[in-house]
Design a protein around this motif. Structure first.
Motif, PDB file in Angstrom:
ATOM      1  N   ASP A   1      42.336  39.971  44.893  1.00  0.00           N
ATOM      2  CA  ASP A   1      41.027  40.287  44.227  1.00  0.00           C
ATOM      3  C   ASP A   1      41.308  40.000  42.771  1.00  0.00           C
ATOM      4  O   ASP A   1      40.274  39.163  42.137  1.00  0.00           O
ATOM      5  CB  ASP A   1      40.664  41.636  44.304  1.00  0.00           C
ATOM      6  CG  ASP A   1      39.956  41.997  45.732  1.00  0.00           C
ATOM      7  OD1 ASP A   1      39.708  41.065  46.358  1.00  0.00           O
ATOM      8  OD2 ASP A   1      39.826  43.217  46.043  1.00  0.00           O
ATOM      9  N   GLU A   2      42.337  40.338  42.089  1.00  0.00           N
ATOM     10  CA  GLU A   2      42.609  40.176  40.450  1.00  0.00           C
ATOM     11  C   GLU A   2      42.521  38.608  40.233  1.00  0.00           C
ATOM     12  O   GLU A   2      41.830  38.301  39.234  1.00  0.00           O
ATOM     13  CB  GLU A   2      43.812  40.741  40.260  1.00  0.00           C
ATOM     14  CG  GLU A   2      43.723  41.148  38.809  1.00  0.00           C
ATOM     15  CD  GLU A   2      45.147  41.547  38.088  1.00  0.00           C
ATOM     16  OE1 GLU A   2      45.594  40.865  37.358  1.00  0.00           O
ATOM     17  OE2 GLU A   2      45.963  41.997  38.666  1.00  0.00           O
ATOM     18  N   GLU A   3      43.228  37.856  41.085  1.00  0.00           N
ATOM     19  CA  GLU A   3      43.259  36.399  40.936  1.00  0.00           C
ATOM     20  C   GLU A   3      41.994  35.524  41.123  1.00  0.00           C
ATOM     21  O   GLU A   3      41.593  34.809  40.297  1.00  0.00           O
ATOM     22  CB  GLU A   3      44.133  35.639  41.934  1.00  0.00           C
ATOM     23  CG  GLU A   3      45.690  36.078  41.636  1.00  0.00           C
ATOM     24  CD  GLU A   3      46.687  35.641  42.829  1.00  0.00           C
ATOM     25  OE1 GLU A   3      47.857  35.642  42.519  1.00  0.00           O
ATOM     26  OE2 GLU A   3      45.994  35.396  43.988  1.00  0.00           O
TER      27      GLU A   3
ATOM     28  N   LYS B   1      39.030  37.103  40.596  1.00  0.00           N
ATOM     29  CA  LYS B   1      38.226  37.714  39.457  1.00  0.00           C
ATOM     30  C   LYS B   1      38.548  36.877  38.137  1.00  0.00           C
ATOM     31  O   LYS B   1      37.580  36.323  37.415  1.00  0.00           O
ATOM     32  CB  LYS B   1      38.499  39.051  39.125  1.00  0.00           C
ATOM     33  CG  LYS B   1      37.599  40.013  38.904  1.00  0.00           C
ATOM     34  CD  LYS B   1      37.611  41.409  39.009  1.00  0.00           C
ATOM     35  CE  LYS B   1      37.474  42.110  37.655  1.00  0.00           C
ATOM     36  NZ  LYS B   1      37.942  43.581  38.035  1.00  0.00           N
TER      37      LYS B   1
ATOM     38  N   ARG C   1      48.528  33.024  33.991  1.00  0.00           N
ATOM     39  CA  ARG C   1      48.440  34.270  34.811  1.00  0.00           C
ATOM     40  C   ARG C   1      48.620  33.692  36.263  1.00  0.00           C
ATOM     41  O   ARG C   1      48.983  34.688  36.763  1.00  0.00           O
ATOM     42  CB  ARG C   1      47.117  34.962  34.449  1.00  0.00           C
ATOM     43  CG  ARG C   1      46.768  35.216  33.123  1.00  0.00           C
ATOM     44  CD  ARG C   1      47.281  36.689  32.980  1.00  0.00           C
ATOM     45  NE  ARG C   1      46.476  37.515  33.827  1.00  0.00           N
ATOM     46  CZ  ARG C   1      45.386  38.117  33.286  1.00  0.00           C
ATOM     47  NH1 ARG C   1      44.925  37.666  32.329  1.00  0.00           N
ATOM     48  NH2 ARG C   1      44.929  39.004  34.103  1.00  0.00           N
TER      49      ARG C   1
END
Ligand SMILES: Nc1nc2c(ncn2[C@@H]2O[C@H](COP(=O)(O)OP(=O)(O)OP(=O)(O)O)[C@@H](O)[C@H]2O)c(=O)[nH]1
Ligand SMILES: [Mg+2]
Length: 325
Positions: A50-52, A54, A96
């Motif tokens: 999910d973070e990636e 986003k 990131r």
């Protein structure tokens, strides 16, 4: 002799006399090359958590807005200011998450941006806050008026015109701009108490309206009447913090001034003048920041609508207008 007051101000358009100089351009990103050749594939985004996802969506959205602006302002992907922003976006994404950078094709994205602009349906929601600081009389307020293409803030050829921090808003090329004009800083060591007062007010405004772009303004033609700006620059460091210098773009006004004579008696080449002046300001900033590796973008600005020498500035500064920043 002080400068004559400006009669009219140039519009910030394709023929604007505001030029940018890519002194700190990073490695150029070639179209598609550094990103792989395929457009985003569903199957690959499925592998992201999910973070990636986003981060991927956020960077794509920023990049699309930026590419639309590049197209809108008539810039090309090869210009170094453009390449620099794209490179930083790729870094933000790549450092990131290495997966996301492989998914992106710059060419495809630029074509999409072009189409969105040509269709003119969705307006981009893009706003930008610009802080303008520097010595008194160098042309901060005049530059702000040039950006907006109208007299929004007072200027004066003979005495300090800006006595307090003032926020001005407007829309330029579809971008909502908020510009923070500030009282001119004083160069002398004796006047640093006045500077502290001004800078503490600037700090309050920076908290309320965090700037996206900071311009440190100086004059291109100050060689003969240059004053030592170190006390003023050090006041900026001690009041606004060292980190401010990492976000500063140097704007040199009076950019179409005729170069002075060199040792041979003939005028210095314009490129040499730009280079000397940029280096001089850069070195003072480095000293004030205590970091000798600092590289600030330099932008050449000519606010006088009838000034000569713009061709020279164009030749020397292939990056184009300040709008490309
Ligand atoms: N020829 C020429 N004149 C300029 C340029 N920029 C500013 N000026 C003139 O310089 C004078 C001072 O400009 P201001 O914009 O009031 O300077 P400032 O930095 O805002 O000064 P303070 O408000 O005291 O901090 C005005 O007469 C402007 O017309 C430029 O690029 N070329
Ligand atoms: Mg002013």
């Amino acid at each position: 002799m002080p400068d004559p007051p400006l009669k009219t101000l140039p519009v910030w358009d394709h023929h604007s006399s505001v030029q940018a100089l890519g002194l700190s351009a990073p490695r150029r990103i070639s179209s598609a090359g550094n990103f792989g050749s395929s457009a985003t594939r569903e199957s690959e985004t499925e592998n992201m958590d999910d973070e990636e996802k986003k981060l991927h969506d956020k960077i794509n959205m920023i990049r699309m807005n930026f590419l639309r602006l590049v197209y809108r302002l008539g810039q090309s992907l090869d210009e170094s200011a453009v390449a620099q922003v794209l490179y930083r976006l790729a870094l933000a994404e790549g450092t990131r998450n290495s997966k996301t950078t492989r998914l992106f094709s710059l060419d495809t994205a630029f074509q999409t941006a072009k189409k969105l602009e040509e269709d003119g349906k969705e307006e981009i929601d893009f706003s930008c806050t610009i802080l303008v600081i520097g010595r008194t009389g160098v042309g901060k307020s005049t530059t702000i008026n040039s950006i907006f293409g109208e007299d929004k803030v007072p200027t004066d050829a003979f005495r300090p015109a800006t006595s307090m921090v003032r926020v001005t808003t407007g829309i330029v090329d579809g971008v909502k701009l908020r510009v923070i004009d500030t009282p001119g800083l004083r160069p002398s060591v004796m006047e640093q108490r006045t500077n502290r007062k001004f800078l503490s007010s600037v700090k309050k405004f920076m908290k309320k309206f965090p700037p996206d772009i900071i311009f440190y303004v100086d004059r291109m033609d100050t060689c003969s009447r240059d004053t030592n700006n170190l006390p003023l620059l050090e006041s900026i460091t001690s009041n606004l913090g060292t980190s401010i210098w990492f976000n500063v773009n140097v704007a040199l006004t009076h950019a179409s001034s005729a170069p002075p004579e060199g040792p041979s008696g003939s005028p210095l080449p314009y490129e040499t003048l730009v280079s000397h002046r940029s280096q001089a300001v850069q070195n003072s900033i480095r000293q004030a920041a205590g970091d000798m590796r600092l590289m600030n973008q330099v932008v050449l600005v000519e606010n006088h609508p009838h000034a000569d020498g713009i061709n020279a500035a164009t030749r020397c500064c292939p990056m184009g207008r300040v709008g490309s920043l």
